[in-house]
Design a protein around this motif. Structure first.
Motif, PDB file in Angstrom:
ATOM      1  N   LEU A  95       0.830  -1.207   0.000  1.00  0.00           N
ATOM      2  CA  LEU A  95       0.000   0.000   0.000  1.00  0.00           C
ATOM      3  C   LEU A  95       0.863   1.255   0.000  1.00  0.00           C
ATOM      4  O   LEU A  95       0.444   2.302  -0.506  1.00  0.00           O
ATOM      5  CB  LEU A  95      -0.928   0.006   1.214  1.00  0.00           C
ATOM      6  CG  LEU A  95      -2.016  -1.079   1.230  1.00  0.00           C
ATOM      7  CD1 LEU A  95      -2.782  -1.038   2.550  1.00  0.00           C
ATOM      8  CD2 LEU A  95      -2.972  -0.920   0.060  1.00  0.00           C
ATOM      9  N   PHE A  96       2.050   1.169   0.565  1.00  0.00           N
ATOM     10  CA  PHE A  96       2.989   2.288   0.543  1.00  0.00           C
ATOM     11  C   PHE A  96       3.864   2.270  -0.714  1.00  0.00           C
ATOM     12  O   PHE A  96       4.221   3.316  -1.250  1.00  0.00           O
ATOM     13  CB  PHE A  96       3.898   2.250   1.777  1.00  0.00           C
ATOM     14  CG  PHE A  96       3.243   2.712   3.039  1.00  0.00           C
ATOM     15  CD1 PHE A  96       3.256   4.059   3.393  1.00  0.00           C
ATOM     16  CD2 PHE A  96       2.614   1.824   3.887  1.00  0.00           C
ATOM     17  CE1 PHE A  96       2.656   4.498   4.560  1.00  0.00           C
ATOM     18  CE2 PHE A  96       2.003   2.242   5.057  1.00  0.00           C
ATOM     19  CZ  PHE A  96       2.017   3.587   5.398  1.00  0.00           C
ATOM     20  N   LEU A  97       4.209   1.078  -1.185  1.00  0.00           N
ATOM     21  CA  LEU A  97       5.164   0.955  -2.288  1.00  0.00           C
ATOM     22  C   LEU A  97       4.624   1.430  -3.621  1.00  0.00           C
ATOM     23  O   LEU A  97       5.392   1.869  -4.480  1.00  0.00           O
ATOM     24  CB  LEU A  97       5.608  -0.510  -2.429  1.00  0.00           C
ATOM     25  CG  LEU A  97       6.769  -0.966  -1.541  1.00  0.00           C
ATOM     26  CD1 LEU A  97       6.892  -2.483  -1.568  1.00  0.00           C
ATOM     27  CD2 LEU A  97       8.076  -0.327  -2.005  1.00  0.00           C
ATOM     28  N   ALA A 100       2.301   5.191  -7.072  1.00  0.00           N
ATOM     29  CA  ALA A 100       2.408   5.615  -8.472  1.00  0.00           C
ATOM     30  C   ALA A 100       1.296   5.029  -9.336  1.00  0.00           C
ATOM     31  O   ALA A 100       1.092   5.458 -10.466  1.00  0.00           O
ATOM     32  CB  ALA A 100       3.778   5.218  -9.043  1.00  0.00           C
ATOM     33  N   THR A 101       0.568   4.020  -8.810  1.00  0.00           N
ATOM     34  CA  THR A 101      -0.539   3.457  -9.579  1.00  0.00           C
ATOM     35  C   THR A 101      -1.660   4.480  -9.769  1.00  0.00           C
ATOM     36  O   THR A 101      -2.562   4.262 -10.573  1.00  0.00           O
ATOM     37  CB  THR A 101      -1.115   2.205  -8.886  1.00  0.00           C
ATOM     38  OG1 THR A 101      -1.447   2.535  -7.528  1.00  0.00           O
ATOM     39  CG2 THR A 101      -0.126   1.068  -8.902  1.00  0.00           C
ATOM     40  N   PHE A 102      -1.596   5.599  -9.045  1.00  0.00           N
ATOM     41  CA  PHE A 102      -2.588   6.656  -9.256  1.00  0.00           C
ATOM     42  C   PHE A 102      -2.483   7.216 -10.678  1.00  0.00           C
ATOM     43  O   PHE A 102      -3.433   7.762 -11.198  1.00  0.00           O
ATOM     44  CB  PHE A 102      -2.378   7.802  -8.260  1.00  0.00           C
ATOM     45  CG  PHE A 102      -2.641   7.400  -6.833  1.00  0.00           C
ATOM     46  CD1 PHE A 102      -3.373   6.267  -6.524  1.00  0.00           C
ATOM     47  CD2 PHE A 102      -2.148   8.166  -5.792  1.00  0.00           C
ATOM     48  CE1 PHE A 102      -3.623   5.900  -5.213  1.00  0.00           C
ATOM     49  CE2 PHE A 102      -2.391   7.811  -4.477  1.00  0.00           C
ATOM     50  CZ  PHE A 102      -3.127   6.678  -4.177  1.00  0.00           C
ATOM     51  N   ASN A 103      -1.304   7.113 -11.280  1.00  0.00           N
ATOM     52  CA  ASN A 103      -1.080   7.643 -12.618  1.00  0.00           C
ATOM     53  C   ASN A 103      -0.600   6.529 -13.546  1.00  0.00           C
ATOM     54  O   ASN A 103       0.437   6.633 -14.190  1.00  0.00           O
ATOM     55  CB  ASN A 103      -0.036   8.764 -12.575  1.00  0.00           C
ATOM     56  CG  ASN A 103      -0.467   9.890 -11.652  1.00  0.00           C
ATOM     57  OD1 ASN A 103      -1.457  10.546 -11.886  1.00  0.00           O
ATOM     58  ND2 ASN A 103       0.288  10.093 -10.588  1.00  0.00           N
ATOM     59  N   ARG A 209     -10.057   5.180  -3.566  1.00  0.00           N
ATOM     60  CA  ARG A 209      -9.641   5.330  -4.961  1.00  0.00           C
ATOM     61  C   ARG A 209      -9.473   3.953  -5.588  1.00  0.00           C
ATOM     62  O   ARG A 209      -9.057   3.003  -4.917  1.00  0.00           O
ATOM     63  CB  ARG A 209      -8.327   6.106  -5.053  1.00  0.00           C
ATOM     64  CG  ARG A 209      -8.382   7.485  -4.414  1.00  0.00           C
ATOM     65  CD  ARG A 209      -7.135   8.285  -4.686  1.00  0.00           C
ATOM     66  NE  ARG A 209      -6.934   8.507  -6.120  1.00  0.00           N
ATOM     67  CZ  ARG A 209      -6.053   9.381  -6.610  1.00  0.00           C
ATOM     68  NH1 ARG A 209      -5.310  10.081  -5.803  1.00  0.00           N
ATOM     69  NH2 ARG A 209      -5.921   9.526  -7.906  1.00  0.00           N
ATOM     70  N   PRO A 210      -9.773   3.836  -6.880  1.00  0.00           N
ATOM     71  CA  PRO A 210      -9.608   2.542  -7.570  1.00  0.00           C
ATOM     72  C   PRO A 210      -8.191   1.997  -7.473  1.00  0.00           C
ATOM     73  O   PRO A 210      -7.997   0.780  -7.461  1.00  0.00           O
ATOM     74  CB  PRO A 210      -9.985   2.875  -9.019  1.00  0.00           C
ATOM     75  CG  PRO A 210     -10.878   4.064  -8.920  1.00  0.00           C
ATOM     76  CD  PRO A 210     -10.365   4.856  -7.753  1.00  0.00           C
ATOM     77  N   ALA A 211      -7.216   2.889  -7.398  1.00  0.00           N
ATOM     78  CA  ALA A 211      -5.827   2.435  -7.339  1.00  0.00           C
ATOM     79  C   ALA A 211      -5.574   1.558  -6.125  1.00  0.00           C
ATOM     80  O   ALA A 211      -4.841   0.566  -6.208  1.00  0.00           O
ATOM     81  CB  ALA A 211      -4.880   3.642  -7.325  1.00  0.00           C
ATOM     82  N   TYR A 212      -6.190   1.915  -4.987  1.00  0.00           N
ATOM     83  CA  TYR A 212      -5.989   1.111  -3.781  1.00  0.00           C
ATOM     84  C   TYR A 212      -6.645  -0.250  -3.917  1.00  0.00           C
ATOM     85  O   TYR A 212      -6.121  -1.257  -3.434  1.00  0.00           O
ATOM     86  CB  TYR A 212      -6.525   1.845  -2.557  1.00  0.00           C
ATOM     87  CG  TYR A 212      -5.596   2.915  -2.048  1.00  0.00           C
ATOM     88  CD1 TYR A 212      -4.358   2.592  -1.515  1.00  0.00           C
ATOM     89  CD2 TYR A 212      -5.948   4.258  -2.117  1.00  0.00           C
ATOM     90  CE1 TYR A 212      -3.501   3.576  -1.059  1.00  0.00           C
ATOM     91  CE2 TYR A 212      -5.088   5.245  -1.672  1.00  0.00           C
ATOM     92  CZ  TYR A 212      -3.859   4.894  -1.146  1.00  0.00           C
ATOM     93  OH  TYR A 212      -3.006   5.867  -0.702  1.00  0.00           O
ATOM     94  N   LEU A 213      -7.794  -0.303  -4.584  1.00  0.00           N
ATOM     95  CA  LEU A 213      -8.429  -1.596  -4.843  1.00  0.00           C
ATOM     96  C   LEU A 213      -7.540  -2.450  -5.740  1.00  0.00           C
ATOM     97  O   LEU A 213      -7.449  -3.669  -5.569  1.00  0.00           O
ATOM     98  CB  LEU A 213      -9.796  -1.387  -5.499  1.00  0.00           C
ATOM     99  CG  LEU A 213     -10.868  -0.729  -4.633  1.00  0.00           C
ATOM    100  CD1 LEU A 213     -12.144  -0.524  -5.438  1.00  0.00           C
ATOM    101  CD2 LEU A 213     -11.156  -1.593  -3.407  1.00  0.00           C
ATOM    102  N   GLY A 214      -6.874  -1.793  -6.695  1.00  0.00           N
ATOM    103  CA  GLY A 214      -5.946  -2.508  -7.572  1.00  0.00           C
ATOM    104  C   GLY A 214      -4.773  -3.095  -6.803  1.00  0.00           C
ATOM    105  O   GLY A 214      -4.363  -4.237  -7.050  1.00  0.00           O
ATOM    106  N   VAL A 215      -4.247  -2.321  -5.848  1.00  0.00           N
ATOM    107  CA  VAL A 215      -3.126  -2.809  -5.033  1.00  0.00           C
ATOM    108  C   VAL A 215      -3.575  -3.981  -4.162  1.00  0.00           C
ATOM    109  O   VAL A 215      -2.866  -4.985  -4.027  1.00  0.00           O
ATOM    110  CB  VAL A 215      -2.543  -1.675  -4.157  1.00  0.00           C
ATOM    111  CG1 VAL A 215      -1.489  -2.227  -3.209  1.00  0.00           C
ATOM    112  CG2 VAL A 215      -1.939  -0.584  -5.030  1.00  0.00           C
TER     113      VAL A 215
END
Length: 238
Positions: A95-97, A100-103, A209-215
């Motif tokens: 979740l910390f690493l 950058a998946t936000f972009n 955010r969708p990015a966190y679901l992706g992680v």
């Protein structure tokens, strides 16, 4: 004697691989303004990704294949609850690493890659989440494996990310000037320090955010595929 020589050589090889990755990764990051002017932001991103990912894959495979080399400094795998602790720490580390998946479209160079100055979401917890994630990952895996080889790898990775903290701040300061200095005043490198000191406020809605679901999905996939991944890398005789 032969075994000892082989063990020692694997430690030196890993040290060399870590140094090579650090020089290539940080060096290319430092060259970004110069390179983007000459070859464009998209081509630079592709070049940076190809070099970094290629070296990272080599590092990962070599680590998997030699993680039990060297001296067994401790053995904690039989302690009740330790496996669950390691998995939870590893999940948190991702979740910390991967902020950058936000972009993601910029990472893939579909959109024009840019340098962003963030002060939201996980940046409110720490200005350098990748460093924090790497430290958590290293603690978890070193705790679980307990060998001198894994300890060496963890120390090398943490040192590289600590350098990245300084290097990243320098590059942002050069690009954004006073705007970055203002963000720096309201954030902290150490997790939660700015929140504790009252310089920052946590807004939970920013984490939806969708990015966190992706992680989270990636962590689940990694948990499922972990035995397959270990088996696959074992077939590569490095």
């Amino acid at each position: 004697m032969g075994v000892l020589t082989n063990v020692t050589s694997s430690h030196w090889v890993m040290a060399g691989l870590l140094l090579g990755f650090a020089i290539a990764h940080s060096g290319l990051a430092a060259l970004r303004p110069w390179a983007e002017q000459r070859i464009g932001a998209r081509f630079y991103r592709i070049l940076f990704a190809l070099v970094s990912l290629s070296l990272a894959v080599v590092l990962i495979i070599y680590f998997f294949n030699h993680r039990y080399d060297g001296i067994q400094l401790w053995q904690m795998q039989g302690i009740p609850g330790i496996k669950s602790l390691v998995w939870w720490l590893s999940a948190i580390s991702f979740l910390f690493l991967y902020p950058a998946t936000f972009n993601l479209l910029e990472i893939a160079a579909i959109q024009k890659p840019q340098v962003h100055l963030y002060e939201t979401g996980i940046i409110r917890i720490t200005r350098h989440p990748q460093m924090v994630g790497q430290v958590i990952w290293c603690i978890a895996h070193t705790l679980w494996i307990g060998t001198s080889f894994t300890l060496l790898t963890s120390v090398g990775l943490i040192l590289h990310h600590c350098f990245g903290v300084w290097h990243g701040d320098q590059r942002l300061s050069k690009r954004y000037g006073e705007a970055f200095e203002s963000v720096k005043e309201r954030t902290s490198v150490f997790p939660f320090l700015a929140l504790i000191q009252g310089r920052q406020t946590l807004k939970w809605e920013e984490f939806i955010r969708p990015a966190y679901l992706g992680v989270i999905g990636f962590v689940g996939l990694l948990w499922w595929a972990h035995p397959l991944l270990m088996g696959a890398t074992a077939q590569i005789n490095w």
